[in-house]
Write a protein that holds these residues in place. Structure first.
Motif, PDB file in Angstrom:
ATOM      1  N   ARG A  77       0.828  -1.206   0.000  1.00  0.00           N
ATOM      2  CA  ARG A  77       0.000   0.000   0.000  1.00  0.00           C
ATOM      3  C   ARG A  77       0.863   1.258   0.000  1.00  0.00           C
ATOM      4  NH1 ARG A  77      -4.812  -0.999   4.442  1.00  0.00           N
ATOM      5  NH2 ARG A  77      -5.785  -2.839   3.486  1.00  0.00           N
ATOM      6  N   SER A 290     -11.071  -7.873  -8.170  1.00  0.00           N
ATOM      7  CA  SER A 290      -9.827  -8.110  -8.899  1.00  0.00           C
ATOM      8  C   SER A 290      -8.975  -6.853  -8.945  1.00  0.00           C
ATOM      9  CB  SER A 290     -10.128  -8.591 -10.327  1.00  0.00           C
ATOM     10  OG  SER A 290      -8.940  -8.740 -11.074  1.00  0.00           O
ATOM     11  N   THR A 291      -9.553  -5.739  -9.372  1.00  0.00           N
ATOM     12  CA  THR A 291      -8.839  -4.461  -9.418  1.00  0.00           C
ATOM     13  C   THR A 291      -9.767  -3.356  -8.939  1.00  0.00           C
ATOM     14  OG1 THR A 291      -9.489  -4.043 -11.725  1.00  0.00           O
ATOM     15  CG2 THR A 291      -7.386  -5.176 -11.351  1.00  0.00           C
ATOM     16  N   ALA A 292      -9.167  -2.299  -8.428  1.00  0.00           N
ATOM     17  CA  ALA A 292      -9.909  -1.102  -8.011  1.00  0.00           C
ATOM     18  C   ALA A 292      -9.111   0.114  -8.439  1.00  0.00           C
ATOM     19  CB  ALA A 292     -10.131  -1.100  -6.501  1.00  0.00           C
ATOM     20  N   GLN A 293      -9.759   1.028  -9.151  1.00  0.00           N
ATOM     21  CA  GLN A 293      -9.080   2.206  -9.679  1.00  0.00           C
ATOM     22  C   GLN A 293      -9.867   3.460  -9.342  1.00  0.00           C
ATOM     23  OE1 GLN A 293      -8.623   1.457 -13.875  1.00  0.00           O
ATOM     24  NE2 GLN A 293      -6.756   0.278 -13.586  1.00  0.00           N
ATOM     25  N   LEU A 307     -14.574  -0.759  -9.856  1.00  0.00           N
ATOM     26  CA  LEU A 307     -14.222  -2.108  -9.410  1.00  0.00           C
ATOM     27  C   LEU A 307     -14.345  -3.107 -10.549  1.00  0.00           C
ATOM     28  CD1 LEU A 307     -16.164  -2.268  -6.015  1.00  0.00           C
ATOM     29  CD2 LEU A 307     -13.823  -1.503  -6.403  1.00  0.00           C
ATOM     30  N   ALA A 366      -9.245   3.001  -3.340  1.00  0.00           N
ATOM     31  CA  ALA A 366      -8.889   2.106  -4.441  1.00  0.00           C
ATOM     32  C   ALA A 366      -7.584   1.382  -4.148  1.00  0.00           C
ATOM     33  CB  ALA A 366      -8.789   2.888  -5.743  1.00  0.00           C
ATOM     34  N   ASN A 367      -6.634   2.088  -3.569  1.00  0.00           N
ATOM     35  CA  ASN A 367      -5.337   1.486  -3.271  1.00  0.00           C
ATOM     36  C   ASN A 367      -5.472   0.420  -2.186  1.00  0.00           C
ATOM     37  OD1 ASN A 367      -2.426   1.363  -3.511  1.00  0.00           O
ATOM     38  ND2 ASN A 367      -2.358   2.324  -1.512  1.00  0.00           N
ATOM     39  N   SER A 370      -7.151  -2.623  -3.702  1.00  0.00           N
ATOM     40  CA  SER A 370      -6.325  -3.309  -4.694  1.00  0.00           C
ATOM     41  C   SER A 370      -5.347  -4.272  -4.041  1.00  0.00           C
ATOM     42  CB  SER A 370      -5.559  -2.294  -5.546  1.00  0.00           C
ATOM     43  OG  SER A 370      -6.439  -1.508  -6.306  1.00  0.00           O
ATOM     44  N   TYR A 371      -4.809  -3.894  -2.883  1.00  0.00           N
ATOM     45  CA  TYR A 371      -3.764  -4.697  -2.264  1.00  0.00           C
ATOM     46  C   TYR A 371      -4.279  -5.600  -1.157  1.00  0.00           C
ATOM     47  CZ  TYR A 371      -0.619  -1.761  -4.882  1.00  0.00           C
ATOM     48  OH  TYR A 371       0.026  -1.105  -5.898  1.00  0.00           O
TER      49      TYR A 371
END
Length: 590
Positions: A77, A290-293, A307, A366-367, A370-371
């Motif tokens: 992070r 899976s991913t977040a931006q 998401l 989002a960060n 994501s992790y």
């Protein structure tokens, strides 16, 4: 008509470089609120140290494997937030994060558990309205209002709603509506349990005082909050609802933050402390993301989090939204409602989380998502400023070493190449201008911090840059030695030299990239500056050094052998060819 191979239009190339410099320094001076100076690392300017103490819900010491996993997630992070040069050290049940600068809030924000759950907002069977109790006085209009946010596929337009759904507020914050309470005592008559005043591990409020590995009162507060606010009866029993609402004070830290059970209903607050929600059991966990931006939605003029689900999560989300069109779904982070939008259509694919996000809060969310979620909850037990470990004297020593090395390179070039040495000096100055601007911008954009290993990388890069000049100039001297003029030698020498320059810089960049990937800590800073300097070297050689040499070669005054430094090479070439003709008279007669 295009110029012959190896020949260029020097003014064009120099104009492109001048434009690049103007753009970079316009960004340096007209963007950002900080000073136009590079951000320094811990060893040069000091920083902030935040000590996070792990707290387990049962009050027992946390497992070592959970601490190790939390340390790795926090490291990801911190690096994901762009904080370069940060250090994370495990000290018993504590994790100590040290990062350059004085922004302790950024370090505290990465320590939240970030447990995301998707829960349905329970609907009242009589009114058909969502069970939301406003903390602030309700609207005098008598009409219930809900959040203006909607959940929809990423990139799509928000469809219009129909039917007898609650009216949509134009405010970005949900206003809420009262929950019908049958034969229930007013909420003001039920005093909240004393356990709810225990210190919280969440970072939204003041950090509690924790001694040892865990605070026993914290575990008691969690269990007491669960008994009231996650009682299965809150889904239908007005008395249980009133007791849960009375025990919940949205203005205080939540002791149950990150510890709510997924398979039970939940009474909780929203992130703006405006409403209390009654939510059903979780139907989807954040681990299915899976991913977040983070991105800015131009249509809604607000920051959102997009998401992307894993296959199983995408199927669950699509099935749920398809069966619950017209209902509300709450996105909870550590048990707190981030957004409770209305489902207007079935959602297949990417999904947006909207709310009263700022750029910083959307990026942080989002960060964190994501992790992954932290296996433990942490409280900030210490936050202090640390002094520089090496100080400005060490930086001055490093800069002095770099200056001496640069001066020696310039003296050598002026002595050996004369006028071409002046071009070397100009190229190095241009390279320094670009490096400085990029360091300032990287410090603002990705929080890159320049430390002593980074300065060492720049010092080594002086040799890499000078090596490119030497390769080009020596190729040019070979052409002049063979009898060509300065002007005709430049394009031929460049065609031969650029392959060598590209190969050498390619190897240097590859080595820096491998070192950056495999190394940790300060060594990564050294690899980063070495690789960046290699890329800048190619830029300067191609659009500064070569055009400058070509421009000088076309000047009758500057291209004279006595001025350019190529006179001795030209004379040596004449003597060499005369000796060859004398040694081979047959070739001379031919």
């Amino acid at each position: 008509m295009a110029p012959p191979a190896g020949q260029i239009r020097p003014v064009r190339y120099l104009g492109v470089f001048a434009l690049i410099v103007v753009v970079l320094y316009a960004l340096v001076f007209f963007t950002g609120s900080g000073k136009p100076t590079p951000k320094l690392g811990i060893d040069l300017q000091g920083g902030t140290r935040v000590t996070l103490t792990a707290i387990s819900p049962d009050g027992k010491p946390p497992a070592q494997d959970s601490l190790t996993q939390a340390k790795q997630i926090l490291a990801d992070r911190v690096n994901g937030n762009g904080v370069s040069g940060a250090e994370i050290v495990q000290d018993g049940s504590n994790l100590v994060i040290t990062a350059p600068g004085n922004d302790g809030d950024q370090l505290k924000s990465v320590s939240q558990p970030a447990v995301l759950k998707f829960r349905p907002v329970l609907m009242d069977p009589q009114s058909g309205q969502p069970m939301i109790l406003p903390v602030a006085p309700p609207s005098t209009s008598g009409k219930p209002t809900t959040s203006g946010n909607t959940v929809k596929p990423s990139g799509s337009t928000t469809p219009s709603t129909t039917g007898s759904a609650p009216a949509t507020s134009t405010s970005a914050k949900p206003q809420g509506m009262p929950v019908p309470m049958k034969q229930a005592a007013p909420t003001t008559t039920a005093p909240p349990p004393s356990s709810t005043t225990a210190a919280s591990s969440t970072t939204t409020g003041p950090a509690p005082t924790v001694s040892g590995v865990a605070d026993p009162n914290q575990a008691k507060a969690i269990q007491a909050a669960k008994a009231l606010r996650q009682n299965p009866a809150v889904a239908s029993d007005p008395t249980a609802q009133q007791a849960a609402f009375a025990s919940l004070d949205c203005s205080k830290p939540d002791p149950m933050s990150g510890y709510d059970d997924s398979d039970k209903p939940l009474v909780t607050c929203d992130r703006d402390h405006q409403n209390k929600y009654i939510l059903g059991p979780s139907f989807l966990e954040g681990k299915q993301i899976s991913t977040a931006q983070s991105q800015f939605d131009q249509q809604q003029a607000q920051w959102i989090v997009t998401l992307t689900f894993k296959p199983d999560g995408a199927k669950t989300w699509a099935d749920y939204t398809g069966k619950n069109v017209g209902n509300y779904a709450a996105f909870t982070l550590d048990g707190q409602v981030q957004s409770a939008p209305k489902i207007n259509q079935q959602i297949i694919g990417n999904t947006e989380i909207s709310g009263s996000f700022t750029q910083a809060s959307s990026k942080a969310l989002a960060n964190s998502l994501s992790y992954g979620s932290l296996p433990l909850s942490f409280t900030v037990s210490e936050n202090q400023t640390v002094s520089a470990t090496l100080g400005l004297s060490s930086m001055q020593a490093g800069l002095l070493a770099g200056g001496i090395g640069l001066l020696l390179v310039i003296i050598y070039c002026l002595f050996y190449y004369r006028a071409l040495g002046v071009l070397t000096l100009l190229s190095l100055v241009c390279s320094g201008l670009v490096v400085y601007a990029i360091l300032v911008l990287f410090g603002r954009w990705i929080n890159y911090s320049l430390d002593l290993p980074g300065i060492a990388g720049f010092i080594i890069a002086i040799g890499i840059t000078a090596d490119s000049f030497v390769v080009f100039f020596e190729r040019m001297k070979d052409e002049v030695r063979e009898g060509r003029s300065f002007r005709s030698a430049v394009p031929r020498a460049w065609v031969r030299a650029r392959r060598t320059i590209l190969s050498a810089d390619g190897v240097s960049f590859l080595a820096a990239a491998v070192l950056y990937t495999l190394a940790v800590g300060d060594v990564r800073g050294f690899a980063f500056t070495t690789g960046m300097s290699t890329v800048i070297d190619l830029l300067v050689v191609f659009i500064v050094t070569h055009p400058l040499v070509a421009l000088v070669s076309r000047s009758k005054t500057l291209s004279k052998p006595s001025f350019s430094g190529l006179g001795a090479v030209h004379d040596a070439g004449v003597e060499m060819r005369a000796a060859e003709r004398a040694a081979n008279p047959v070739a001379k007669e031919a």
